[in-house]
Design an enzyme around this catalytic site. Structure first.
Site, PDB file in Angstrom:
ATOM      1  N   ASP A  11      -4.243  10.096   0.073  1.00  0.00           N
ATOM      2  CA  ASP A  11      -3.451  10.575   1.225  1.00  0.00           C
ATOM      3  C   ASP A  11      -2.124   9.803   1.291  1.00  0.00           C
ATOM      4  O   ASP A  11      -1.821   9.113   2.264  1.00  0.00           O
ATOM      5  CB  ASP A  11      -4.223  10.425   2.548  1.00  0.00           C
ATOM      6  N   ASP A  16      -1.579   4.294  -1.665  1.00  0.00           N
ATOM      7  CA  ASP A  16      -2.140   5.382  -2.486  1.00  0.00           C
ATOM      8  C   ASP A  16      -1.253   5.630  -3.707  1.00  0.00           C
ATOM      9  O   ASP A  16      -1.735   5.812  -4.823  1.00  0.00           O
ATOM     10  CB  ASP A  16      -2.175   6.688  -1.703  1.00  0.00           C
ATOM     11  N   HIS A 239      -4.260  -1.938  -0.132  1.00  0.00           N
ATOM     12  CA  HIS A 239      -5.635  -1.479   0.124  1.00  0.00           C
ATOM     13  C   HIS A 239      -6.185  -0.630  -1.036  1.00  0.00           C
ATOM     14  O   HIS A 239      -7.185  -0.968  -1.645  1.00  0.00           O
ATOM     15  CB  HIS A 239      -5.665  -0.616   1.392  1.00  0.00           C
TER      16      HIS A 239
HETATM   17  O1  RIB Z   1      -6.724   1.382   6.387  1.00  0.00           O
HETATM   18  C1  RIB Z   1      -6.050   1.455   5.151  1.00  0.00           C
HETATM   19  C2  RIB Z   1      -6.178   2.818   4.557  1.00  0.00           C
HETATM   20  O2  RIB Z   1      -5.587   3.783   5.424  1.00  0.00           O
HETATM   21  C3  RIB Z   1      -5.430   2.961   3.223  1.00  0.00           C
HETATM   22  O3  RIB Z   1      -6.092   3.892   2.413  1.00  0.00           O
HETATM   23  C4  RIB Z   1      -4.105   3.515   3.635  1.00  0.00           C
HETATM   24  O4  RIB Z   1      -3.479   4.274   2.596  1.00  0.00           O
HETATM   25  C5  RIB Z   1      -4.515   4.410   4.758  1.00  0.00           C
HETATM   26  O5  RIB Z   1      -4.965   5.639   4.196  1.00  0.00           O
HETATM   27 CA    CA Z   2      -4.888   5.856   1.544  1.00  0.00          CA
END
Ligand code: RIB
Ligand code: CA
Length: 310
Positions: A11, A16, A239
């Site tokens: 997303d 990402d 992340h």
């Molecule tokens: O909380 C972090 C996540 O939420 C990550 O995947 C970031 O891209 C958002 O989608």
């Molecule tokens: Ca994400």
């Protein structure tokens, strides 16, 4: 070398975008396709962002448009972190690349059924596409070797005090996944906040000096600025990149198997991954939960693979 067949579900979203760039050039991964879900922004924007990344880096990986809304709850997005476009910061060249005609959920189903040795799903956004595929065709559960996902936390949330965004954005979908019986590696905030891209990291990436690392630097600079503004942190945590890194080097972080439930009823803690760290419930352990990052290994791995671009 046997390359692990994966589908990356995204997303974009700054982290990402870097996860896509990492997965696409990892020697041990066979990235079968990228499926897009609404999350950080509405689906039209997360799809456009995905196509921009694939086009800019000339990845030649098919992109599939997925679910535009969560299964049950009202949609939430994260423009305060990723900007109005969902990928604010860089300017991209004009886009001619289009998504495949097939729906992302159908792609996940078809790829799972035809994968003789099974497939790995790597969702790094809300779990709507994955849950929809399992609801539509439950027999694919036997063909999904493992789900390595970014989401949840055994500690603090980031969208609410209790919930991490990917789970909070579609907790009903997450509940389906965590009750599916499929092997899950849950890469939560407890781990990913150990992967903050501090200025020295950005400088190291900048020195690699190819067009993709130039883009990554722009992404990190914007992402870091919103984390500073919103959370008072000095850098943005990568992340989603952590989930992909685990596929490339299993030793990049440690895990602990535990039972994880998803809260879907409470107004106060909706979207919480309730992690039984000390096994006090005795319930069947359904997820390997990420604990400690080997930072040197992580940043070396990322910089090495980003260096594969020209
Ligand atoms: O909380 C972090 C996540 O939420 C990550 O995947 C970031 O891209 C958002 O989608
Ligand atoms: Ca994400």
């Amino acid at each position: 070398m046997r390359r692990e067949k994966i589908i990356l579900d995204v997303d974009p979203g700054h982290d990402d975008a870097i996860a896509i760039l990492l997965a696409a050039r990892a020697d041990n991964l066979d990235l079968r396709g990228i499926t897009v879900v609404a999350g950080n922004q509405i689906l039209e924007k997360t799809l456009n962002n995905t196509l921009n990344i694939v086009n800019y880096a000339d990845l030649k990986v098919p992109v599939y448009k997925g679910m535009a809304k969560p299964l049950v709850r009202k949609q939430v997005t994260a423009g305060h972190i990723h900007g109005e476009s969902g990928l604010d910061g860089p300017d991209f060249p004009s886009l001619t690349l289009e998504a495949e005609k097939k729906h992302a959920v159908d792609f996940i189903i078809d790829e799972a059924l035809k994968a003789e040795e099974g497939i790995t799903l790597v969702p790094v956004g809300p779990l709507t596409n994955i849950a929809a595929a399992i609801l539509l065709k439950p027999e694919i559960k036997d063909k999904i070797n493992r789900i390595v996902m970014m989401g949840g936390a055994y500690g603090l949330g980031n969208r609410t005090p209790a919930a991490e965004f990917n789970i909070y954005a579609d907790a009903e979908a997450a509940d389906i996944i965590f009750k599916s019986g499929i092997d899950i590696t849950m890469v939560g905030l407890d781990l990913t906040f150990q992967a903050q891209a501090y200025p020295e990291i950005i400088d190291r990436i900048s020195k690699i000096g190819n067009k993709v690392t130039d883009l990554v630097v722009e992404l990190l600079e914007f992402f870091g600025s919103t984390y500073q503004d919103f959370y008072g942190l000095k850098a943005g945590p990568l992340h989603d990149v952590c989930a992909v890194a685990k596929l490339i080097d299993d030793d990049v972080f440690t895990t602990r198997k535990m039972h994880v439930d998803i809260e879907t009823d409470s107004s106060l803690t909706y979207g919480r991954t309730v992690c039984d760290y000390y096994d006090v419930t005795g319930k069947k352990k359904n997820a390997e939960v990420a604990l400690d990052l080997n930072k040197e290994k992580f940043w070396d791995l990322l910089c090495d693979i980003l260096g594969h671009y020209n």
